[in-house]
Design a protein around this motif. Sequence first.
Motif, PDB file in Angstrom:
ATOM      1  N   VAL A   1       0.830  -1.201   0.000  1.00 42.53           N
ATOM      2  CA  VAL A   1       0.000   0.000   0.000  1.00 42.53           C
ATOM      3  C   VAL A   1       0.872   1.262   0.000  1.00 42.53           C
ATOM      4  O   VAL A   1       0.546   2.254  -0.670  1.00 42.53           O
ATOM      5  CB  VAL A   1      -0.939  -0.010   1.222  1.00 42.53           C
ATOM      6  N   LEU A   2       2.004   1.221   0.724  1.00 46.88           N
ATOM      7  CA  LEU A   2       2.828   2.417   0.894  1.00 46.88           C
ATOM      8  C   LEU A   2       4.155   2.346   0.142  1.00 46.88           C
ATOM      9  O   LEU A   2       5.071   3.117   0.428  1.00 46.88           O
ATOM     10  CB  LEU A   2       3.115   2.640   2.387  1.00 46.88           C
ATOM     11  N   GLN A   3       4.263   1.431  -0.842  1.00 44.74           N
ATOM     12  CA  GLN A   3       5.565   1.232  -1.470  1.00 44.74           C
ATOM     13  C   GLN A   3       6.051   2.460  -2.246  1.00 44.74           C
ATOM     14  O   GLN A   3       7.248   2.779  -2.231  1.00 44.74           O
ATOM     15  CB  GLN A   3       5.524   0.012  -2.396  1.00 44.74           C
ATOM     16  N   LYS A   4       5.155   3.182  -2.906  1.00 49.57           N
ATOM     17  CA  LYS A   4       5.562   4.374  -3.646  1.00 49.57           C
ATOM     18  C   LYS A   4       6.081   5.450  -2.700  1.00 49.57           C
ATOM     19  O   LYS A   4       7.152   6.026  -2.909  1.00 49.57           O
ATOM     20  CB  LYS A   4       4.387   4.908  -4.465  1.00 49.57           C
ATOM     21  N   GLN A   5       5.311   5.723  -1.635  1.00 47.29           N
ATOM     22  CA  GLN A   5       5.731   6.713  -0.651  1.00 47.29           C
ATOM     23  C   GLN A   5       6.972   6.248   0.100  1.00 47.29           C
ATOM     24  O   GLN A   5       7.811   7.069   0.498  1.00 47.29           O
ATOM     25  CB  GLN A   5       4.597   6.980   0.352  1.00 47.29           C
ATOM     26  N   PHE A   6       7.096   4.931   0.281  1.00 46.67           N
ATOM     27  CA  PHE A   6       8.277   4.386   0.949  1.00 46.67           C
ATOM     28  C   PHE A   6       9.540   4.693   0.149  1.00 46.67           C
ATOM     29  O   PHE A   6      10.554   5.124   0.704  1.00 46.67           O
ATOM     30  CB  PHE A   6       8.115   2.875   1.128  1.00 46.67           C
ATOM     31  N   ALA A   7       9.470   4.488  -1.163  1.00 49.43           N
ATOM     32  CA  ALA A   7      10.627   4.763  -2.020  1.00 49.43           C
ATOM     33  C   ALA A   7      10.981   6.250  -2.000  1.00 49.43           C
ATOM     34  O   ALA A   7      12.160   6.625  -1.946  1.00 49.43           O
ATOM     35  CB  ALA A   7      10.345   4.300  -3.445  1.00 49.43           C
ATOM     36  N   GLU A   8       9.965   7.105  -2.022  1.00 47.99           N
ATOM     37  CA  GLU A   8      10.217   8.547  -1.994  1.00 47.99           C
ATOM     38  C   GLU A   8      10.824   8.968  -0.656  1.00 47.99           C
ATOM     39  O   GLU A   8      11.734   9.802  -0.605  1.00 47.99           O
ATOM     40  CB  GLU A   8       8.914   9.310  -2.237  1.00 47.99           C
ATOM     41  N   GLY A   9      10.315   8.387   0.445  1.00 40.44           N
ATOM     42  CA  GLY A   9      10.819   8.751   1.759  1.00 40.44           C
ATOM     43  C   GLY A   9      12.240   8.288   1.994  1.00 40.44           C
ATOM     44  O   GLY A   9      13.041   8.997   2.620  1.00 40.44           O
ATOM     45  N   ILE A  10      12.584   7.101   1.491  1.00 41.93           N
ATOM     46  CA  ILE A  10      13.938   6.581   1.674  1.00 41.93           C
ATOM     47  C   ILE A  10      14.956   7.418   0.895  1.00 41.93           C
ATOM     48  O   ILE A  10      16.066   7.673   1.351  1.00 41.93           O
ATOM     49  CB  ILE A  10      14.007   5.106   1.243  1.00 41.93           C
TER      50      ILE A  10
END
Length: 276
Positions: A262-271
């Motif tokens: 669910v949060l993989q896109k935002q996870f990549a941006e945050g990392i």
Amino acid sequence: MTKKKHGSSIQKRLIPSYIFLVIVSFISVFPFFWMISAATNKSIDIARGRIAFGGYALENLKKLFASQNVALGMKNSLINATVQTIIALLVCSLAGYGFELYHDKAKDKLFSVLLLAMMIPQVATLIPLFKMMSKLGFINTVWGFMLPAISTPFLIMMFRQNSRNFPVDIMEAARIDGLSEIGIFFKMYMPVQKSTYAAAAVITFMNAWNSYLWPKVILNKPDAITMPMLIANLAAGYTVDYGVLMMGVLFCSIPTMLVFFVLQKQFAEGITGSVK
């Protein structure tokens, strides 16, 4: 013609990279595939090395629910991980925000001391933490589970690093308009840093959900069992039913997989530290 030749030469040079990536991807995905296939086979078939899908998934599922209180384990793990994630995000983001956007001579020294805590192994802190939680009366409670992990040096460092992309001019304009410091944090900083919050939420939730050692120490009542503890119980007998064990592991993996997908896109941006 020269452009076509140049393009074909580049593609040929990339072939070894593609082959390497395919091999690495297969190695990464294979354990997950094996876990799912093992959950559908008998224990004897798994011991013999069978990889293909079987027809015993429903039987393994029935045995799992008959031998362990899966509903209780899922409920406890979900409550513990969710509460810890929410509080950890608030505490660590406040700390990272303060370390980066408020100027003080001693803050860098304090932050360096904080980072030293990352070098201390968790095992070395188990006894002092247990004594503290015992005196506070937090044994077998969600507070005892989450308090040692609501403020971690890694998350504070992550929020501090990503706070460097936060426009300071907006803070100055908001102060001129009369917005309080707390208002700036909740109304301006948090919306801008939503990708960082998503990445931190994934990391914190996964760590809390998969935590085993500290819950084993602090949660010693059967009613407080978590999913990792339940999985350990399946492997603790004289004979281990590997089909049931893999079905339990699959059940335990589902919530973390859902959170990540669910949060993989935002996870990549945050990392990567990007802020929108």
